[in-house]
Design an enzyme around this catalytic site. Structure first.
Site, short mmCIF file in Angstrom:
data_model
loop_
_atom_site.label_atom_id
_atom_site.label_comp_id
_atom_site.label_asym_id
_atom_site.label_seq_id
_atom_site.Cartn_x
_atom_site.Cartn_y
_atom_site.Cartn_z
N HIS A 1 0.83 -1.21 0.00
CA HIS A 1 0.00 0.00 0.00
C HIS A 1 0.86 1.27 0.00
O HIS A 1 0.68 2.18 -0.82
CB HIS A 1 -0.92 -0.03 1.22
N ASN B 1 -13.34 4.44 1.65
CA ASN B 1 -13.95 3.63 0.59
C ASN B 1 -15.24 2.93 1.02
O ASN B 1 -15.49 1.81 0.62
CB ASN B 1 -12.96 2.55 0.12
N SER C 1 -7.28 5.81 -1.49
CA SER C 1 -5.86 5.77 -1.17
C SER C 1 -5.02 6.14 -2.38
O SER C 1 -3.90 6.65 -2.24
CB SER C 1 -5.45 4.38 -0.69
#
Length: 534
Positions: free
Chosen positions: A254, A345, A411
């Protein structure tokens, strides 16, 4: 979204944001110091320090924010501490997670259960890069403003301060740029073919200021770590600190993907920034309020060590709304660090989560640049400041092979805005003016108003680079049209409950390979060239 789904969402989040042991975070009133709190009386003449002793853990000092951690074994102790005149708030040390994606289809998927598909997708990406679609070339591009003045490679001065921040003297062109970079370089929609997703890859360009690429700016990636791809980051990644206990590196992917969108050579908005790796999430994409606050504190303190003090932090993570983390964000911004955060999200109001609800942060939602509408998974509402591309975003992976991978989520939208903030700082704009400048430069009224019916008070604006030029001509190309009726029906029925339950299960590992398709009409139109227009 139906009331049942909202209720299920909140119950699911509340049930899973459990206290980590018996640890609590205590924030102090702004005008008080930690020492005053420690010396204050709490029970039978004992001071806080004497009464709790070794149960007091870490202390925090972030600008005007002061706090500490303490282990509380009973409700009675909690109530006693709440009564202390120096204490502003006490919250449990809940888990904080990286914002991952909703279930769907991706351009490239890393999945050990589907090796053949992985290799096929990886080869496609590698071929894409090897065919020089991402080859960067440089070109002096003359920009003409409304007054007729031209800015090129000479040393002519631009005395208009407002124009200076958006009209560079020389523009560099990245030919065949990744789609998210091309989209923020233009005001209008990019073409896309749902029947052949590869059709237009390598067809678009990214434009940016030759002399201001972020070289004087430090960008703090508060995430799962950064895999230092030397070719892409060119020795610009600095290891800041690890608050997870795992050590340097990115065991999740990530943080590396986020860092690549901010400042890598190929996928980055700001191609010369210094990336500072502040690791506060583990290999599962999880951290705690303590690790996140520690990371914010580190970023502020490290920024203060550098006299230019041009600093941006990206936080693509969050939890339910929390006053302590929001106050820490406020203190960091007041101390001069621009804080860019992902909206989340869950297709819900971003004001229900932190740090997205912090008024001082720049909160970023995701939009689907294939059909120019808000991504179905993206949070929304008045706490969102701006939208950026967040579906199928190509960037760096956390391994040497494959080097590139596509993810979706807010993100992936937040780091584009973070990179643009770095460019504005590099041009000399003060940190306090970054948010208003981004909003001023943004492209308004991109989303059709009917799509915002279930997203009240959501801003209708998307990120724009500020380069004053005409959009690239994309004539005779496919432009899919959003099926509004189908979308309205889906949004009314849309539920994230199944995925949320899965995401917060005990054995869940963060998935970043998801995408959500929005309904579009099968009939596609083609833009006509100017000479075809009547």
């Amino acid at each position: 979204m139906k009331i049942f789904n909202i209720t299920f969402l909140l119950v699911s989040l509340l049930a899973t944001n459990k206290v980590i042991g018996l640890e609590y975070l205590v924030s102090l009133k702004n005008d008080e110091t930690i020492q005053h709190c420690m010396e204050s009386s709490i029970s039978k003449g004992y001071s806080v320090k004497e009464f709790f002793g070794a149960k007091i853990g870490k202390t925090f000092s972030i600008g005007s924010f002061r706090g500490l951690t303490v282990e509380l074994s009973s409700r009675e102790l909690l109530e006693k501490l709440k009564m202390n005149p120096f204490v502003a708030d006490i919250v449990p040390n809940i888990r904080v997670k990286a914002f991952d994606d909703e279930k769907g289809v991706t351009d490239n998927q890393i999945n050990s259960d589907n090796v053949n598909e992985e290799l096929k997708s990886t080869r496609e990406v590698q071929n894409f890069v090897n065919q020089n679609y991402y080859k960067e070339r440089y070109k002096n591009y003359e920009i003409e403003n409304e007054s007729g003045n031209e800015y090129d490679d000479d040393e002519s001065e631009n005395n208009n301060k407002d124009d200076y921040y958006s009209k560079p003297k020389v523009v560099k062109k990245q030919f065949g740029a990744p789609r998210h970079l091309a989209r923020i370089s233009r005001r209008s929609q990019l073409p896309f073919d749902f029947q052949n997703a590869e059709k237009y890859k390598g067809s678009f360009n990214y434009y940016y200021d030759k002399w201001n690429q972020g070289s004087d700016v430090r960008v703090y990636i508060l995430d799962s770590g950064v895999y230092n791809n030397q070719c892409e980051f060119e020795d610009r990644v600095k290891f800041g600190h690890d608050f997870t206990g795992e050590g340097p590196g990115d065991g999740n992917g990530h943080g590396t993907h986020v860092a690549g969108i901010v400042g890598s050579k190929t996928f980055g908005v700001a191609k010369k920034v210094t990336i500072v790796d502040v690791k506060c999430l583990d290999a599962r994409g999880q951290g705690t309020l303590i690790t996140v606050l520690s990371a914010i504190e580190f970023a502020v303190n490290d920024c203060n060590k550098h006299p230019r003090k041009k600093c941006v932090a990206n936080l693509s993570l969050g939890a339910l709304k929390n006053t302590i983390i929001n106050n820490a964000i406020r203190a960091a911004v007041e101390d001069g660090v621009v804080m860019v955060v992902a909206a989340g999200n869950f297709n819900m109001n971003a004001c229900w989560s932190s740090p997205a609800s912090a008024p001082e942060a720049i909160t970023v939602g995701a939009f689907d640049d294939r059909i120019d509408t808000i991504a179905k998974f993206s949070n929304w509402g008045p706490c969102v400041d701006i939208f950026a591309p967040g579906v199928g975003i190509m960037s760096l992976s956390n391994r040497s092979y494959p080097k590139y991978i596509s993810y979706s989520g807010t993100s992936m939208a937040s780091p584009s805005v973070c990179g643009m903030a770095a460019l504005l700082l590099d041009k000399g704009l003060e940190s306090k003016d970054i948010k208003s400048k981004l909003i001023e430069m943004a492209t308004d009224d991109i989303f059709q108003k009917r799509t915002l019916i279930f997203k009240p008070k959501t801003p209708n604006r998307v990120l724009f680079s500020g380069i004053d030029k005409e959009d690239d001509e994309c004539n005779n190309m496919n432009y899919p049209q959003l099926d509004l009726d189908a979308l309205i029906e889906e949004l009314n029925e849309y539920s994230t409950s199944f995925d949320i339950k899965e995401k917060y299960s005990k054995n869940y590992n963060l998935r970043l390979d998801n995408d959500v398709l929005l309904p579009f009409q099968e009939s596609q139109i083609k833009k006509r060239s100017v000479d075809q227009a009547i």
